[in-house]
Design an enzyme around this catalytic site. Structure first.
Site, PDB file in Angstrom:
ATOM      1  N   GLY A 112      -0.219  -7.761 -22.650  1.00 20.71           N
ATOM      2  CA  GLY A 112      -1.324  -7.240 -21.853  1.00 20.71           C
ATOM      3  C   GLY A 112      -2.623  -7.217 -22.354  1.00 20.71           C
ATOM      4  O   GLY A 112      -2.892  -7.422 -23.609  1.00 20.71           O
ATOM      5  N   GLY A 114      -5.113  -5.748 -24.381  1.00 21.44           N
ATOM      6  CA  GLY A 114      -5.071  -4.791 -25.170  1.00 21.44           C
ATOM      7  C   GLY A 114      -6.467  -4.205 -25.615  1.00 21.44           C
ATOM      8  O   GLY A 114      -6.957  -3.187 -26.000  1.00 21.44           O
ATOM      9  N   ARG A 115      -7.483  -5.052 -25.191  1.00 22.52           N
ATOM     10  CA  ARG A 115      -8.890  -4.814 -25.457  1.00 22.52           C
ATOM     11  C   ARG A 115      -9.806  -5.362 -24.531  1.00 22.52           C
ATOM     12  O   ARG A 115     -11.077  -5.528 -24.551  1.00 22.52           O
ATOM     13  CB  ARG A 115      -9.351  -5.284 -26.768  1.00 22.52           C
ATOM     14  CG  ARG A 115      -9.087  -6.622 -27.235  1.00 22.52           C
ATOM     15  CD  ARG A 115      -9.639  -7.003 -28.700  1.00 22.52           C
ATOM     16  NE  ARG A 115      -8.969  -8.281 -28.973  1.00 22.52           N
ATOM     17  CZ  ARG A 115      -9.636  -8.800 -30.142  1.00 22.52           C
ATOM     18  NH1 ARG A 115     -10.425  -8.225 -30.881  1.00 22.52           N
ATOM     19  NH2 ARG A 115      -9.046  -9.858 -30.747  1.00 22.52           N
ATOM     20  N   GLY A 148      -8.575  -1.692 -29.819  1.00 21.54           N
ATOM     21  CA  GLY A 148      -9.265  -2.111 -28.312  1.00 21.54           C
ATOM     22  C   GLY A 148     -10.460  -2.852 -28.831  1.00 21.54           C
ATOM     23  O   GLY A 148     -11.463  -2.921 -27.659  1.00 21.54           O
ATOM     24  N   ARG A 205     -16.740 -11.899 -20.663  1.00 21.56           N
ATOM     25  CA  ARG A 205     -16.321 -12.960 -20.184  1.00 21.56           C
ATOM     26  C   ARG A 205     -16.448 -13.649 -18.355  1.00 21.56           C
ATOM     27  O   ARG A 205     -16.202 -12.494 -17.884  1.00 21.56           O
ATOM     28  CB  ARG A 205     -14.835 -13.335 -20.625  1.00 21.56           C
ATOM     29  CG  ARG A 205     -14.855 -13.061 -22.061  1.00 21.56           C
ATOM     30  CD  ARG A 205     -13.332 -13.589 -22.570  1.00 21.56           C
ATOM     31  NE  ARG A 205     -12.106 -12.866 -22.316  1.00 21.56           N
ATOM     32  CZ  ARG A 205     -11.056 -13.056 -22.796  1.00 21.56           C
ATOM     33  NH1 ARG A 205     -10.984 -13.766 -23.676  1.00 21.56           N
ATOM     34  NH2 ARG A 205      -9.886 -12.084 -22.480  1.00 21.56           N
ATOM     35  N   ARG A 212      -2.826 -15.195 -16.551  1.00 28.33           N
ATOM     36  CA  ARG A 212      -2.190 -16.146 -17.644  1.00 28.33           C
ATOM     37  C   ARG A 212      -0.672 -16.264 -17.199  1.00 28.33           C
ATOM     38  O   ARG A 212      -0.277 -15.745 -16.317  1.00 28.33           O
ATOM     39  CB  ARG A 212      -2.367 -15.343 -19.052  1.00 28.33           C
ATOM     40  CG  ARG A 212      -3.657 -14.684 -19.434  1.00 28.33           C
ATOM     41  CD  ARG A 212      -3.654 -13.554 -20.000  1.00 28.33           C
ATOM     42  NE  ARG A 212      -5.090 -13.009 -20.182  1.00 28.33           N
ATOM     43  CZ  ARG A 212      -5.621 -13.312 -21.235  1.00 28.33           C
ATOM     44  NH1 ARG A 212      -4.826 -13.784 -22.254  1.00 28.33           N
ATOM     45  NH2 ARG A 212      -6.806 -12.999 -21.386  1.00 28.33           N
ATOM     46  N   ASP A 282       0.517 -16.146 -23.366  1.00 29.63           N
ATOM     47  CA  ASP A 282      -0.331 -15.169 -22.870  1.00 29.63           C
ATOM     48  C   ASP A 282      -1.698 -15.616 -23.165  1.00 29.63           C
ATOM     49  O   ASP A 282      -2.705 -14.963 -22.488  1.00 29.63           O
ATOM     50  CB  ASP A 282      -0.219 -13.767 -23.723  1.00 29.63           C
ATOM     51  CG  ASP A 282      -0.150 -14.167 -25.221  1.00 29.63           C
ATOM     52  OD1 ASP A 282       0.627 -14.735 -25.776  1.00 29.63           O
ATOM     53  OD2 ASP A 282      -1.083 -13.519 -25.801  1.00 29.63           O
ATOM     54  N   ASN A 283      -2.100 -16.883 -23.751  1.00 29.48           N
ATOM     55  CA  ASN A 283      -3.389 -17.539 -23.742  1.00 29.48           C
ATOM     56  C   ASN A 283      -3.571 -18.477 -22.966  1.00 29.48           C
ATOM     57  O   ASN A 283      -4.440 -19.334 -23.217  1.00 29.48           O
ATOM     58  CB  ASN A 283      -3.754 -17.648 -25.471  1.00 29.48           C
ATOM     59  CG  ASN A 283      -3.854 -16.292 -26.079  1.00 29.48           C
ATOM     60  OD1 ASN A 283      -4.034 -15.223 -25.642  1.00 29.48           O
ATOM     61  ND2 ASN A 283      -3.594 -16.300 -27.415  1.00 29.48           N
ATOM     62  N   ASP A 292      -9.393 -17.432 -24.365  1.00 28.69           N
ATOM     63  CA  ASP A 292      -9.031 -16.519 -25.592  1.00 28.69           C
ATOM     64  C   ASP A 292      -9.493 -17.528 -26.745  1.00 28.69           C
ATOM     65  O   ASP A 292      -8.534 -17.998 -27.505  1.00 28.69           O
ATOM     66  CB  ASP A 292      -7.579 -16.088 -25.743  1.00 28.69           C
ATOM     67  CG  ASP A 292      -7.581 -14.975 -25.041  1.00 28.69           C
ATOM     68  OD1 ASP A 292      -8.362 -14.439 -24.503  1.00 28.69           O
ATOM     69  OD2 ASP A 292      -6.248 -14.233 -25.052  1.00 28.69           O
TER      70      ASP A 292
END
Ligand code: AMP
Ligand code: MG
Length: 541
Positions: A112, A114-115, A148, A205, A212, A282-283, A292
C-alpha cells in the site's frame, strides 16, 4: 468553480477545483485512522497529509504545469502549502491506496501507499484528467514500521528522473514539484547502524492513474472478487474505454493491451539504458508508465548484469539485461490476479505472448534506429548485432556515448585509409573507460565491425542525412547519470539550487547538442566510480 473553468485559466493551484472519481467509484476503508494495520474490503483509506514546518518550492515543471493549466507558484504561499500537504484545494479527498505485491520474486502481502497520498484529480485544459499525488506526506495505515516521509536526495532524484524520462520519450509518471519540508528525516543510508538526520522533501507526482499491478493482486489474494471486478471496471472505464464490456473476453483483450504497453515501456528503457532497480509488482503501473523512481540508474559501461541497487547486488534480479524477462514475470503475476475475471488461462497466455512479440518487435525497431538502419532482419544482421554487444561488453565501454558518437559516422572519412586502418573507430575510442584494456584482437574486431556497419548502412536505402537524424533521435546525448544527480543533491543540500536547475535544463532537451554542456555528455569521472549515490544506491530513501 466548475472543472470547465480550469480549462481556461492559468490557475493558482489553491484555486483549482479537484474531482474524486476514484473515491466515487471504489469503496473506502471504514476506518480512517493512519495507525499501521491490515486493511480489508477496501481499495483505499482516507488520510490527511501530515503538515510540515516550513514548505519551500525547490523545483517546478513548467511544461507539466502548463499542461495542467496551473501557474508556477512563488517559493512559499498557498499553492506550495498544498504541495507540502499543509493545505487542500477545493474538491480534494486525499487517500492512500491499498495494494500488495511480489517483492524480489516473493508474495509480500499488503504493502500500500506507505508514504504516498493521492490528493485528487484535475481536469486539464485539453480535457484530460490527471491525478496529483504527494510522496513523503506522512504516515498512512500502509506505512508499517516506517515514517511516511522522504529525504531530499531521493525526492530530487525522483523529480529529476521523471522529467528526464518524459523528455527522452519514455512512458512515465511525471513530477510537478519538489518541495523542501523544513523538517529533518532520519535515515540509515548504508544500513550499517549509522542513522543520520537529513533534510526532508515531498514530490508531487502526476499521472492519469497510479494504479499498480499490486492493487489487483491484493484483491485477488484476499478473495475480494467483487472488489477486483469493480477496480478493473473503473480502470477500464477511466483509462481503457475501448475494452469495456465486462465479459471474460473483454477483460482478456484489456490484459493483452496492458502487456503491449508494458513491452513498449521496457523496450524504451533498454534503448536509453535505464535500469529501474526495483521492478516489484507494486511498482508496475497498470497504464504501462515508469513508476516509483528509487535506486534507479543509467547504464554507463555496457553490462547486462549491472544494477544500481545495492540491495539487489547479490541476486541481480533487476539488472539491466533482465528487465525484459522480469516484465514478463510481473505480467504473469497480474494474469494470475485477473484469472477470476477471465477464467481461461489460454486467453491470458495470449496476452503474455503479445508481450513477448511486442517487446521483440519494438526493441528491434528501436535498435534499427539506434544503428541508423531502415529495419533489421537482413541476412547477417543478427550476427552483426551479436558481435556489437559482445564487443561492448568485453571491456568497459559507455553505451550511450558509443551510440551517440556512432551517429556522427554515417558520413565521414573513408575508414580504410590512413590512420583509420590501424586505429580504433572514433565512437569506440570516445566510449572506452580504459583504452589500454582492449587487446589487438579486439581492436581488429572493432574495425571489422565498423566497416560492416558502414557497408550495411550505405546499402540500407535511407539517405545519410535521414540515417543521422534517426540515430540522433534514438540515442540521447544527455542523461541524468547518477553522479550528475549526486552533484545536484550535494549542492541542493548545501542550499545551492543552481546545479539542479542547470541539470534540469540540459536533460529537458536530451537529443540536442547544447552549447557549453560538453561535461554533461562525458564519461563518468573516475572519482565517481565508488562514491555513494554516484554509481550504486541503497533503497534507503
Ligand atoms: P518501494 O520499495 O519504495 O516501492 O516501497 C515498498 C513499500 O514500502 C511501499 O508500500 C511503500 O509505500 C513503503 N515505504 C517505503 N518507504 C516508506 C516510508 N519512508 N514510510 C512508509 N512507507 C514506506
Ligand atoms: Mg513503491
Amino acid at each position: 468553480m466548475s472543472a470547465i473553468d480550469n480549462r481556461s485559466m492559468n490557475l493558482d493551484l489553491a484555486q483549482a477545483e479537484f474531482e474524486a472519481s476514484v473515491v466515487a467509484a471504489l469503496p473506502a476503508d471504514v476506518d480512517s485512522s493512519n495507525r499501521p494495520r491490515a486493511v480489508a474490503d477496501a481499495a483505499y483509506t482516507f488520510v490527511t497529509p501530515t503538515p510540515v514546518s516550513a514548505p519551500r518550492l525547490l523545483a517546478w515543471s513548467d511544461d507539466l504545469g502548463a499542461a495542467l493549466g496551473l501557474a508556477r507558484p512563488a517559493a512559499t504561499g498557498p499553492a506550495v502549502d498544498i504541495l507540502a500537504g499543509n493545505a487542500l484545494a477545493p474538491g480534494m479527498r486525499p487517500y492512500a491506496a491499498r495494494y500488495g505485491g511480489h517483492q524480489f520474486g516473493n508474495w509480500a502481502g499488503q504493502l500500500g501507499d506507505g508514504r504516498a497520498i493521492t490528493l485528487g484529480e484535475l481536469g486539464t485544459p485539453t480535457g484530460e484528467r490527471q491525478e496529483l499525488q504527494l510522496k513523503g506526506a506522512g504516515p498512512t495505515p500502509y506505512s508499517r514500521f516506517a515514517d511516511g516521509r522522504a529525504v531530499l536526495r531521493s525526492s530530487l532524484r525522483e523529480f529529476l528522473c521523471s522529467e528526464a524520462m518524459h523528455h527522452l520519450g519514455v512512458p512515465t509518471t511525471r513530477a510537478l514539484s519538489l518541495v523542501a519540508t523544513g523538517d529533518e528525516v532520519v535515515r540509515d543510508m548504508f544500513y550499517d547502524g549509522n542513522a543520520q538526520a537529513e533534510p526532508g522533501a515531498i514530490v508531487c507526482r502526476v499521472a492519469p492513474s497510479f494504479t499498480r499491478f499490486g492493487n489487483f493482486e491484493i484483491h485477488s489474494a484476499s478473495e475480494e472478487l467483487e472488489l477486483l471486478r469493480r477496480l478493473a471496471d473503473h480502470v477500464i472505464a477511466a483509462h481503457y474505454p475501448e475494452y469495456a464490456g465486462g465479459t471474460p473476453r473483454a477483460y482478456a483483450r484489456w490484459f493483452s493491451e496492458i502487456c503491449r504497453r508494458t513491452a513498449v515501456m521496457i523496450a524504451h528503457w533498454m534503448r536509453v539504458g535505464f535500469v529501474h532497480g526495483v521492478m516489484n509488482t507494486d511498482n508496475m503501473s497498470i497504464l504501462g508508465l515508469t513508476l516509483d523512481y528509487g535506486p534507479y540508474g543509467w547504464l554507463e559501461g555496457y553490462d547486462p548484469a549491472w544494477t544500481p541497487n545495492t540491495t539487489d547486488a547479490a541476486g541481480r534480479r533487476y539488472a539491466y539485461g533482465n528487465q525484459p524477462q522480469i516484465g514478463m514475470w510481473n505480467l504473469a503475476r497480474l494474469a494470475g490476479a485477473l484469472l477470476p475475471l477471465i477464467g481461461d488461462k489460454d486467453w491470458l497466455q495470449e496476452g503474455l505472448e503479445r508481450y513477448r512479440s511486442t517487446y521483440t518487435e519494438t526493441w528491434r525497431a528501436l535498435l534499427a534506429d539506434k544503428l541508423g538502419l531502415e529495419a533489421l532482419g537482413r541476412e547477417g544482421d543478427e550476427a552483426m548485432i551479436d558481435e556489437l554487444f559482445a564487443l561492448l561488453a568485453a571491456v568497459e565501454t559507455d553505451m550511450p556515448i558509443f551510440f551517440r558518437a556512432l551517429g556522427e559516422q554515417v558520413v565521414g572519412a573513408e575508414p580504410h585509409s590512413g590512420a583509420a586502418a590501424t586505429s580504433l573507430p572514433q565512437p569506440v575510442a570516445a566510449a572506452l573507460y580504459d583504452g589500454a584494456a582492449l587487446d589487438e584482437t579486439q581492436r581488429a574486431r572493432w574495425r571489422a565491425w565498423f566497416l560492416r556497419w558502414r557497408e550495411r548502412g550505405a546499402g540500407c536505402g535511407l539517405a545519410a542525412g535521414e540515417r543521422r537524424r534517426r540515430m540522433q533521435a534514438a540515442n540521447p546525448l544527455y542523461l541524468p547519470r547518477n553522479y550528475l544527480a549526486q552533484q545536484a543533491i550535494d549542492a541542493a543540500t548545501a542550499g545551492d539550487l543552481a546545479p539542479l536547475q542547470r541539470l534540469l535544463q540540459v536533460i529537458r532537451r536530451p537529443y540536442e547538442a547544447q552549447d557549453g554542456c560538453e561535461s554533461f555528455a562525458a564519461r563518468r569521472p573516475e572519482w565517481a566510480r565508488h562514491r555513494a549515490g554516484c554509481s550504486a544506491l541503497s533503497c534507503s530513501s
